[in-house]
Enzyme design. Structure first.
Site, PDB file in Angstrom:
ATOM      1  N   ASP A 166       0.826  -1.212   0.000  1.00 23.39           N
ATOM      2  CA  ASP A 166       0.000   0.000   0.000  1.00 23.39           C
ATOM      3  C   ASP A 166       0.862   1.266   0.000  1.00 23.39           C
ATOM      4  O   ASP A 166       2.096   1.211   0.026  1.00 23.39           O
ATOM      5  CB  ASP A 166      -0.911  -0.060   1.242  1.00 23.39           C
ATOM      6  N   GLU A 199      -0.855   1.876  -5.085  1.00 23.19           N
ATOM      7  CA  GLU A 199      -0.646   3.310  -4.820  1.00 23.19           C
ATOM      8  C   GLU A 199      -1.743   4.155  -5.461  1.00 23.19           C
ATOM      9  O   GLU A 199      -1.570   5.350  -5.662  1.00 23.19           O
ATOM     10  CB  GLU A 199       0.785   3.765  -5.129  1.00 23.19           C
ATOM     11  N   TRP A 200      -2.878   3.485  -5.745  1.00 25.18           N
ATOM     12  CA  TRP A 200      -4.136   4.139  -6.123  1.00 25.18           C
ATOM     13  C   TRP A 200      -4.047   4.944  -7.423  1.00 25.18           C
ATOM     14  O   TRP A 200      -4.837   5.863  -7.645  1.00 25.18           O
ATOM     15  CB  TRP A 200      -4.647   5.033  -4.990  1.00 25.18           C
ATOM     16  N   GLY A 201      -3.028   4.688  -8.232  1.00 28.51           N
ATOM     17  CA  GLY A 201      -2.907   5.438  -9.485  1.00 28.51           C
ATOM     18  C   GLY A 201      -2.312   6.816  -9.302  1.00 28.51           C
ATOM     19  O   GLY A 201      -2.205   7.587 -10.265  1.00 28.51           O
ATOM     20  N   ASP A 221     -10.034   3.679  -3.507  1.00 31.54           N
ATOM     21  CA  ASP A 221     -10.768   2.484  -3.095  1.00 31.54           C
ATOM     22  C   ASP A 221     -12.173   2.404  -3.692  1.00 31.54           C
ATOM     23  O   ASP A 221     -12.853   3.410  -3.869  1.00 31.54           O
ATOM     24  CB  ASP A 221     -10.872   2.446  -1.561  1.00 31.54           C
TER      25      ASP A 221
HETATM   26  C1  GLA Z   1      -5.987   1.313   1.496  1.00 31.08           C
HETATM   27  C2  GLA Z   1      -6.131   0.305   0.349  1.00 31.08           C
HETATM   28  C3  GLA Z   1      -7.249  -0.662   0.689  1.00 31.08           C
HETATM   29  C4  GLA Z   1      -6.927  -1.392   1.981  1.00 31.08           C
HETATM   30  C5  GLA Z   1      -6.701  -0.383   3.099  1.00 31.08           C
HETATM   31  C6  GLA Z   1      -6.157  -1.040   4.365  1.00 31.08           C
HETATM   32  O1  GLA Z   1      -7.104   2.120   1.613  1.00 31.08           O
HETATM   33  O2  GLA Z   1      -6.390   0.962  -0.858  1.00 31.08           O
HETATM   34  O3  GLA Z   1      -7.449  -1.597  -0.361  1.00 31.08           O
HETATM   35  O4  GLA Z   1      -5.785  -2.186   1.791  1.00 31.08           O
HETATM   36  O5  GLA Z   1      -5.758   0.631   2.711  1.00 31.08           O
HETATM   37  O6  GLA Z   1      -5.907  -0.146   5.386  1.00 31.08           O
END
Ligand code: GLA
Length: 405
Positions: A166, A199-201, A221
């Site tokens: 993450d 890393e969410w893009g 997310d």
């Molecule tokens: C981030 C990630 C999620 C999950 C949470 C856990 O938000 O994007 O998929 O792994 O952390 O804390």
């Protein structure tokens, strides 16, 4: 002289034997080892499939939960359908010991992570774990910055097969450096460990992560809804939109990841969940179930276990599908398949049912072609269609089919 004559054939046969053994070993290891190193892309030639604790259980993870989930996956048809990785997300870790080794919560995982991994392996499944490239995970637990090589060795010694990594609490850290470091640490263990970049893009991983990770999140997310928005999470059709244009970056071994599945978590209708699952397959996305697979409704089972839709996701060509037509709330998406056919989705985002058509020319065939159409949710051949196919699509629904000339 006579001795050397007798010896030579023996040495000769030994050499042949060794050469044969060596070729056999190289053949068996071929998919994962290149020049003695794990070949990153070879670890996920099709999008990974499995289960992850986060979407349903967040921080409420225990060894009993993970064991009972593995029991279910092994027996409820999911394993046979291809679900393989059982991944514990955040909150399994509490501290580091005096040597800096990461420590699992002893109350929640009293037998330790190695015993849990052994248990999951004993069910014929693979085991995954979670960490973070910063000082702390998103849940505030100790993360891996500065401990990459030590953590990777610990995971390998436990029998970890998959790491989700993450991006919380990373400060000014450079994402490509952070993920490359952990990739090198994982490769140094010589254990094949699928690497899931999360890393969410934020820093466009599709531009640099091929060869570093096997999958990379393209967005923040997912939220268990059709198109809602909260501060950190969004509904699935909004995630879908954010993956438009990223198609060419995905391929065998390196996949765009629009986040894990919400199917079965209760926030959407059955036809919305069907749409969610259909699109993840069309996008060649990892199929990581995020529900309580121990207590699935019949509808949820029928979605997660739809082998015809899963076959689209796992198609060996590995080509991510794309949107080929859009008018207001109606859309057509298509993906090329290894048999020369196409997977097609007709999507209706509107509040009323509507007729949607696709022409063979739109999906890359000559006009006036005769092609077989098979509905992947009705599991029915619909017939041979000339030039085009058109059908009614309900509100917030899809029709998904394969076209084969
Ligand atoms: C981030 C990630 C999620 C999950 C949470 C856990 O938000 O994007 O998929 O792994 O952390 O804390």
């Amino acid at each position: 002289m006579s001795r050397s004559i007798r010896r030579r054939p023996l040495a000769f046969f030994m050499k042949i034997k060794l050469a044969l053994l060596f070729s056999l070993a190289s053949f068996l290891l071929l998919p994962t080892l290149v020049n003695g190193q794990v070949d990153r892309n070879a670890l996920a030639l099709t999008p990974p499939m499995g289960w992850n604790s986060w979407n349903k259980f967040q921080c409420h993870v225990t060894e009993d939960l993970v064991k009972s989930v593995a029991d279910s996956i092994a027996t409820n048809g999911m394993k046979d359908a291809g679900y393989q990785y059982v991944v514990i997300d955040d909150c399994w870790q509490v501290s580091r010991d005096l040597n800096g080794t990461i420590v699992a919560d002893p109350k929640l995982f009293p037998s330790g992570i190695k015993a849990l991994a052994d248990y999951v392996h004993s069910k014929g499944l693979k085991f995954g774990i979670y960490s973070d490239a910063g000082s702390k995970t998103c849940g505030g637990r100790p993360a891996s910055q500065g401990y990459e090589f030590q953590d990777a060795q610990t995971y390998a010694s436990w029998g970890v097969d998959y790491l989700k990594y993450d991006w919380c609490n990373t400060g000014t850290r450079n994402a490509e450096e952070a993920y490359s470091t952990m990739n090198r640490a994982l490769l140094a263990t010589a254990r094949p460990i699928v690497f899931s970049i999360c890393e969410w893009g934020s820093f466009k991983p599709w531009l640099w992560a091929n060869g570093i990770g096997n999958l990379w999140r393209t967005t923040g997310d997912i939220h268990d809804c059709w198109d809602c928005k909260t501060e950190y999470e969004t509904g699935f059709v909004l995630l879908l939109d954010r993956n438009v244009g990223l198609e060419s970056f995905a391929g065998p071994g390196h996949w765009n990841d629009p986040d894990m599945l919400e199917v079965g978590n209760g926030g959407m209708t059955t036809s919305e969940y069907r749409a969610h699952f259909s699109f993840w397959a069309l996008l060649a996305a990892p199929l990581i179930a995020g529900n309580d697979v121990r207590t699935m409704s019949e509808d949820t089972r029928n979605i997660l276990l739809n082998k015809e839709v899963i076959a689209v996701d796992q198609d060996s060509l590995g080509q991510q599908g794309r949107r080929i037509w859009k008018k207001d709330d109606l859309e057509v998406w298509s993906r090329s398949l290894s048999d020369g056919g196409r997977a097609v989705i007709l999507l209706n985002r509107s509040k009323a049912a509507s007729e949607i058509a696709v022409t063979w020319e739109q999906i890359g065939y000559p006009a006036h072609l005769d092609a077989k159409v098979r509905d992947l949710w009705a599991h029915r051949d619909l017939g041979i269609f000339h030039d085009r196919f058109s059908t009614k699509v309900d509100s917030h629904s899809v029709v998904m089919f394969r076209v084969l000339p």
